[in-house]
Design a protein around this motif. Structure first.
Motif, PDB file in Angstrom:
ATOM      1  N   ARG A  22       0.881  -1.246   0.191  1.00  0.00           N
ATOM      2  CA  ARG A  22       0.170  -0.046   0.084  1.00  0.00           C
ATOM      3  C   ARG A  22       0.899   1.119  -0.137  1.00  0.00           C
ATOM      4  O   ARG A  22       1.871   1.373   0.678  1.00  0.00           O
ATOM      5  CB  ARG A  22      -0.862  -0.013   1.130  1.00  0.00           C
ATOM      6  N   ILE A  23       0.575   2.296  -0.863  1.00  0.00           N
ATOM      7  CA  ILE A  23       1.067   3.477  -0.839  1.00  0.00           C
ATOM      8  C   ILE A  23       0.464   4.539   0.182  1.00  0.00           C
ATOM      9  O   ILE A  23      -0.695   4.469   0.039  1.00  0.00           O
ATOM     10  CB  ILE A  23       1.177   4.076  -2.282  1.00  0.00           C
ATOM     11  N   VAL A  24       1.195   4.954   1.026  1.00  0.00           N
ATOM     12  CA  VAL A  24       0.350   5.893   2.271  1.00  0.00           C
ATOM     13  C   VAL A  24       1.121   7.181   2.364  1.00  0.00           C
ATOM     14  O   VAL A  24       2.518   6.865   2.269  1.00  0.00           O
ATOM     15  CB  VAL A  24       0.483   4.857   3.467  1.00  0.00           C
ATOM     16  N   ASP A  25       0.674   8.037   2.691  1.00  0.00           N
ATOM     17  CA  ASP A  25       1.342   9.482   2.957  1.00  0.00           C
ATOM     18  C   ASP A  25       1.317   9.566   4.673  1.00  0.00           C
ATOM     19  O   ASP A  25       0.235   9.810   5.285  1.00  0.00           O
ATOM     20  CB  ASP A  25       0.740  10.858   2.372  1.00  0.00           C
ATOM     21  N   GLY A 142       7.058  11.115   4.982  1.00  0.00           N
ATOM     22  CA  GLY A 142       6.225  11.390   3.814  1.00  0.00           C
ATOM     23  C   GLY A 142       5.661  10.139   3.158  1.00  0.00           C
ATOM     24  O   GLY A 142       5.264   9.188   3.907  1.00  0.00           O
ATOM     25  N   ARG A 143       5.798  10.104   1.812  1.00  0.00           N
ATOM     26  CA  ARG A 143       5.138   8.981   0.987  1.00  0.00           C
ATOM     27  C   ARG A 143       5.846   7.758   1.402  1.00  0.00           C
ATOM     28  O   ARG A 143       7.274   7.599   1.104  1.00  0.00           O
ATOM     29  CB  ARG A 143       4.993   9.456  -0.319  1.00  0.00           C
ATOM     30  N   THR A 176      13.811   6.104  -0.823  1.00  0.00           N
ATOM     31  CA  THR A 176      14.611   7.322  -0.192  1.00  0.00           C
ATOM     32  C   THR A 176      15.275   7.045   1.292  1.00  0.00           C
ATOM     33  O   THR A 176      16.357   7.388   1.518  1.00  0.00           O
ATOM     34  CB  THR A 176      13.750   8.555  -0.394  1.00  0.00           C
ATOM     35  N   GLY A 177      14.138   6.938   2.295  1.00  0.00           N
ATOM     36  CA  GLY A 177      14.553   6.826   3.526  1.00  0.00           C
ATOM     37  C   GLY A 177      15.017   5.507   4.160  1.00  0.00           C
ATOM     38  O   GLY A 177      15.072   4.408   3.373  1.00  0.00           O
ATOM     39  N   GLN A 201       8.561   1.507   4.071  1.00  0.00           N
ATOM     40  CA  GLN A 201       9.744   1.929   2.965  1.00  0.00           C
ATOM     41  C   GLN A 201       9.407   3.270   2.533  1.00  0.00           C
ATOM     42  O   GLN A 201       8.621   3.337   1.676  1.00  0.00           O
ATOM     43  CB  GLN A 201      10.239   0.965   2.101  1.00  0.00           C
ATOM     44  N   PRO A 202       9.892   4.460   3.013  1.00  0.00           N
ATOM     45  CA  PRO A 202       9.903   5.639   2.302  1.00  0.00           C
ATOM     46  C   PRO A 202      10.329   5.646   0.892  1.00  0.00           C
ATOM     47  O   PRO A 202      11.406   4.996   0.522  1.00  0.00           O
ATOM     48  CB  PRO A 202      10.882   6.696   3.149  1.00  0.00           C
TER      49      PRO A 202
END
Length: 219
Positions: A22-25, A142-143, A176-177, A201-202
């Motif tokens: 799932r993509i979550v902000d 973030g995302r 990224t993170g 995972q960012p």
């Protein structure tokens, strides 16, 4: 007295389904944090880090209830994990090379003054060895892409490979993170095959795509 808040239930960023990406902000969130290095299994450093976090977390909970009339469920342990060569974490699992930050989420009404007072209260009771290493900090992720893993920690590799090598690039994203784990089960008391862990995972967008926000998979 207001009802007890359970941030695991009210924060969308703490929702995940098994084997479903799932993509979550994730909003900016405030945590108690402490750093460490090396294999967490049976490690005195890891144990001392956990022992430093929880007294502060519970002292903050009771202070909020007493002083603000706001009660909440102390959140589960979390960890950010990384290595100079991330293959040491994702594939070779060379735990001696891991760096980590352990975290416990606290409500956004937790102030630096409340944190400092809680640390002093714990210290006055003969606080743990690493109490002075605990800090209060806001984490901005973030995302992110996340999923729920059920089973032993050492069985995460296949899920991480699907996340990193398939789902993330297929959705025009890149990592990224730091890898982030949320331990919904107490691994000191729950059998490894039943442990529930959110893997996060960012990411950032690098290609314009229009994906669905979840991957195909069982509910």
């Amino acid at each position: 007295m207001a009802d007890k808040t359970d941030l695991k239930k009210t924060l969308d960023a703490y929702q995940a389904k098994r084997d479903r990406f799932r993509i979550v902000d994730v909003p900016d969130l405030r945590y108690l944090m402490i750093d460490g290095h090396g294999d967490p299994n049976g490690s005195p450093a890891f144990t001392e880090a956990v022992e430093a976090l929880y007294p502060v977390a519970y002292t903050l909970k009771f202070a909020g209830k007493r002083e603000l009339g706001r009660d909440y469920v102390v959140m589960p342990l979390e960890g950010q994990w990384w290595a100079q060569d991330m293959a040491a974490f994702t594939t070779s699992r060379d735990k001696s090379r891991w760096d980590w930050t352990l975290l416990i989420l606290v409500p956004d009404w937790t102030t630096p003054e409340m944190f400092a007072a809680a640390v002093e209260q714990v210290r006055a009771k003969g606080g743990p060895a690493r109490l002075g290493d605990v800090r209060l900090e806001t984490l901005s992720e973030g995302r992110c892409v996340q999923t729920l893993h059920v089973g032993p920690f050492d069985a995460e590799a296949a899920t991480l490979a699907r996340m990193h090598d398939e789902f993330i690039p297929a959705h025009g994203l890149r990592r990224t993170g730091r890898h982030h784990e949320i331990y919904l089960s107490d691994f000191r008391r729950v059998a490894p095959e039943k442990q529930r862990t959110i893997l996060r995972q960012p990411v950032e967008q690098v290609e314009p795509v229009e994906p669905a926000k979840t991957s195909a998979g069982p509910d």
